[in-house]
Design a protein around this motif. Structure first.
Motif, PDB file in Angstrom:
ATOM      1  N   MET A   1     -14.901  -8.268 -36.202  1.00 41.07           N
ATOM      2  CA  MET A   1     -13.993  -8.108 -36.507  1.00 41.07           C
ATOM      3  C   MET A   1     -14.308  -9.525 -36.304  1.00 41.07           C
ATOM      4  O   MET A   1     -15.174 -10.567 -35.781  1.00 41.07           O
ATOM      5  N   ARG A   2     -13.283 -10.435 -38.236  1.00 40.32           N
ATOM      6  CA  ARG A   2     -13.382 -11.990 -38.220  1.00 40.32           C
ATOM      7  C   ARG A   2     -12.655 -12.353 -38.376  1.00 40.32           C
ATOM      8  O   ARG A   2     -11.638 -12.108 -38.984  1.00 40.32           O
ATOM      9  N   ILE A   3     -12.595 -13.373 -37.839  1.00 43.46           N
ATOM     10  CA  ILE A   3     -11.206 -14.612 -37.688  1.00 43.46           C
ATOM     11  C   ILE A   3     -11.257 -15.536 -37.939  1.00 43.46           C
ATOM     12  O   ILE A   3     -13.084 -16.596 -37.036  1.00 43.46           O
ATOM     13  N   HIS A   4     -10.927 -16.349 -38.580  1.00 43.74           N
ATOM     14  CA  HIS A   4     -11.186 -17.723 -39.170  1.00 43.74           C
ATOM     15  C   HIS A   4     -11.378 -18.934 -38.478  1.00 43.74           C
ATOM     16  O   HIS A   4     -10.082 -18.539 -37.082  1.00 43.74           O
ATOM     17  N   PRO A   5     -12.202 -20.012 -37.524  1.00 44.73           N
ATOM     18  CA  PRO A   5     -11.327 -20.407 -36.855  1.00 44.73           C
ATOM     19  C   PRO A   5     -10.652 -21.703 -37.207  1.00 44.73           C
ATOM     20  O   PRO A   5      -9.571 -21.572 -35.600  1.00 44.73           O
ATOM     21  N   THR A   6     -10.041 -21.068 -38.185  1.00 41.33           N
ATOM     22  CA  THR A   6      -8.599 -22.185 -37.716  1.00 41.33           C
ATOM     23  C   THR A   6      -6.944 -21.167 -37.002  1.00 41.33           C
ATOM     24  O   THR A   6      -6.082 -21.351 -37.507  1.00 41.33           O
ATOM     25  N   GLY A  22      -8.012 -14.604 -41.978  1.00 42.35           N
ATOM     26  CA  GLY A  22      -7.924 -16.251 -42.667  1.00 42.35           C
ATOM     27  C   GLY A  22      -6.720 -17.151 -42.099  1.00 42.35           C
ATOM     28  O   GLY A  22      -6.523 -17.024 -41.153  1.00 42.35           O
ATOM     29  N   PRO A  23      -7.385 -18.495 -42.823  1.00 44.78           N
ATOM     30  CA  PRO A  23      -7.019 -19.756 -42.438  1.00 44.78           C
ATOM     31  C   PRO A  23      -5.215 -19.790 -42.468  1.00 44.78           C
ATOM     32  O   PRO A  23      -5.260 -19.133 -43.249  1.00 44.78           O
ATOM     33  N   TYR A  24      -5.389 -20.005 -40.727  1.00 44.58           N
ATOM     34  CA  TYR A  24      -4.152 -20.562 -40.589  1.00 44.58           C
ATOM     35  C   TYR A  24      -2.722 -19.486 -40.751  1.00 44.58           C
ATOM     36  O   TYR A  24      -1.947 -19.123 -40.662  1.00 44.58           O
ATOM     37  N   SER A  25      -3.575 -18.264 -40.312  1.00 44.36           N
ATOM     38  CA  SER A  25      -2.912 -17.360 -39.952  1.00 44.36           C
ATOM     39  C   SER A  25      -2.615 -17.264 -38.703  1.00 44.36           C
ATOM     40  O   SER A  25      -3.064 -17.655 -37.833  1.00 44.36           O
ATOM     41  N   ILE A  26      -1.376 -16.759 -38.234  1.00 43.70           N
ATOM     42  CA  ILE A  26      -0.785 -16.684 -36.585  1.00 43.70           C
ATOM     43  C   ILE A  26      -0.368 -15.225 -36.176  1.00 43.70           C
ATOM     44  O   ILE A  26       0.255 -14.333 -37.200  1.00 43.70           O
ATOM     45  N   GLU A  35      -6.509  -0.186 -37.204  1.00 41.17           N
ATOM     46  CA  GLU A  35      -8.135  -0.380 -38.591  1.00 41.17           C
ATOM     47  C   GLU A  35      -8.107  -0.876 -39.371  1.00 41.17           C
ATOM     48  O   GLU A  35      -7.404  -0.708 -40.548  1.00 41.17           O
ATOM     49  N   GLY A  36      -9.117  -1.689 -39.791  1.00 42.42           N
ATOM     50  CA  GLY A  36      -9.251  -2.259 -41.515  1.00 42.42           C
ATOM     51  C   GLY A  36      -7.922  -2.898 -41.711  1.00 42.42           C
ATOM     52  O   GLY A  36      -8.364  -3.451 -43.305  1.00 42.42           O
ATOM     53  N   CYS A  37      -7.593  -3.710 -41.474  1.00 38.48           N
ATOM     54  CA  CYS A  37      -6.254  -4.292 -41.983  1.00 38.48           C
ATOM     55  C   CYS A  37      -6.802  -5.701 -42.074  1.00 38.48           C
ATOM     56  O   CYS A  37      -7.592  -6.071 -41.847  1.00 38.48           O
ATOM     57  N   ARG A  38      -6.296  -6.636 -43.395  1.00 37.81           N
ATOM     58  CA  ARG A  38      -6.848  -8.066 -43.375  1.00 37.81           C
ATOM     59  C   ARG A  38      -5.683  -8.611 -43.809  1.00 37.81           C
ATOM     60  O   ARG A  38      -5.171  -8.438 -44.440  1.00 37.81           O
ATOM     61  N   LEU A  39      -5.692 -10.313 -42.892  1.00 39.97           N
ATOM     62  CA  LEU A  39      -4.655 -10.598 -43.132  1.00 39.97           C
ATOM     63  C   LEU A  39      -5.195 -12.096 -44.088  1.00 39.97           C
ATOM     64  O   LEU A  39      -5.849 -12.548 -43.433  1.00 39.97           O
ATOM     65  N   ASP A  40      -4.869 -12.747 -44.900  1.00 39.15           N
ATOM     66  CA  ASP A  40      -5.651 -13.537 -45.752  1.00 39.15           C
ATOM     67  C   ASP A  40      -4.801 -14.514 -45.029  1.00 39.15           C
ATOM     68  O   ASP A  40      -4.412 -14.690 -43.852  1.00 39.15           O
ATOM     69  N   SER A  41      -4.916 -16.349 -45.855  1.00 33.70           N
ATOM     70  CA  SER A  41      -4.655 -16.941 -45.112  1.00 33.70           C
ATOM     71  C   SER A  41      -3.097 -17.317 -45.065  1.00 33.70           C
ATOM     72  O   SER A  41      -1.862 -17.096 -45.917  1.00 33.70           O
ATOM     73  N   CYS A  42      -2.509 -18.448 -43.541  1.00 37.83           N
ATOM     74  CA  CYS A  42      -1.169 -18.457 -43.458  1.00 37.83           C
ATOM     75  C   CYS A  42      -0.473 -17.773 -43.741  1.00 37.83           C
ATOM     76  O   CYS A  42       0.567 -17.536 -43.701  1.00 37.83           O
ATOM     77  N   VAL A  43      -0.459 -16.193 -43.059  1.00 34.56           N
ATOM     78  CA  VAL A  43      -0.278 -15.378 -42.800  1.00 34.56           C
ATOM     79  C   VAL A  43       0.411 -15.286 -41.350  1.00 34.56           C
ATOM     80  O   VAL A  43      -0.132 -16.278 -40.922  1.00 34.56           O
TER      81      VAL A  43
END
Length: 258
Positions: A1-6, A22-26, A35-43
């Motif tokens: 799992m890859r989770i941005h620190p923000t 991605g960054p600033y997502s909640i 499985e395999g979902c990708r959340l970009d920034s500010c999602v």
């Protein structure tokens, strides 16, 4: 799992180990990300949201947010359930349910362009395309392989039949039957979605059958019930059955023929 620190992943959220955030997502407590979902920034993924596998969620999208309904209170929230391989572009907003136990439901392989929206308790099938700012009010039902062009606005409780296409800047206040092409300030049926039917492998015989059924319904001068009976008798086939079932189950009535 890859989770941005923000990013913020609340306790109680369930993410598959292959998910990228991605960054600033909640992601709120109670959400499930497959499985395999990708959340970009500010999602933002709200509670009671369920995402299947391999969904792409781009910058600024909100899934499962409070419905825009004045009667809403948090205890009335119902799920937003999303299938597999959907692509949500920038700024898409889809509300959770409120009126029905099943809530809002989105199928597989749908493509939502920037700032498109689905309101509470909508039911969306598979492989549909929603162009920029296309909007579904609450309780709208969309079949499969529908194309809604830019700035289309669909009134609550309307249905869009499978393989239909609605032209840009069109207001849809009644049901759009399957295979149709609709346009107008208030949508009117112009003919068949011929390009869409060809792209989806409908034969000349099938296209002719659909055309003849709609000729009976809209151009024969027969009463609707009589026209539908004759259509089933004279042009039997799965497309006819789909059209007849759609029309017979309509609650808001059909758009008119131009």
């Amino acid at each position: 799992m890859r989770i941005h620190p923000t990013a913020i992943i609340e306790d109680g959220a369930r993410l598959h180990e292959s998910v990228t955030v991605g960054p600033y997502s909640i992601v709120e407590s109670g959400a499930v990300i497959g499985e395999g979902c990708r959340l970009d920034s500010c999602v933002r993924i709200y509670a009671n949201t369920r995402l299947g596998a391999e969904n792409r969620v781009c910058h600024g999208t909100t899934l499962g947010s409070e419905p825009q309904d004045l009667s809403f209170t948090p205890d009335k929230a119902r799920p937003l359930v999303i299938g597999d391989r959907n692509h949500f572009k920038e700024g898409v907003n889809i509300s959770c349910g409120i009126k029905s136990e099943d809530g809002t439901r989105i199928g597989d392989d749908n493509y939502w362009m920037a700032f498109s929206h689905a309101g509470h308790d909508c039911i969306v099938g598979d492989r549909n395309i929603f162009a920029n700012t296309a909007t579904l009010a609450g309780h709208v039902e969309v079949g499969d392989r529908v194309f809604l062009s830019g700035q289309v606005a669909v009134h609550q409780f309307c249905r869009i039949g499978s393989y239909a296409m609605v032209a840009g800047v069109t207001g849809v206040a009644q049901d759009v039957p399957p295979f149709a092409l609709a346009d107008g300030h208030r949508a009117r049926m112009l003919g068949l979605n011929v390009v869409g039917l060809r792209r989806n492998g409908f034969s000349q015989e099938q296209r002719k059958r659909i055309k003849e059924v709609y000729r009976l319904v809209f151009r024969s001068g027969l009463r609707l019930a009589e026209a539908l009976v004759r259509a089933e008798h004279e042009y039997p086939g799965p497309e006819t059955e789909q059209i007849v079932q759609f029309i017979q189950s309509s609650r808001r009535g059909l758009i008119s023929f131009a």
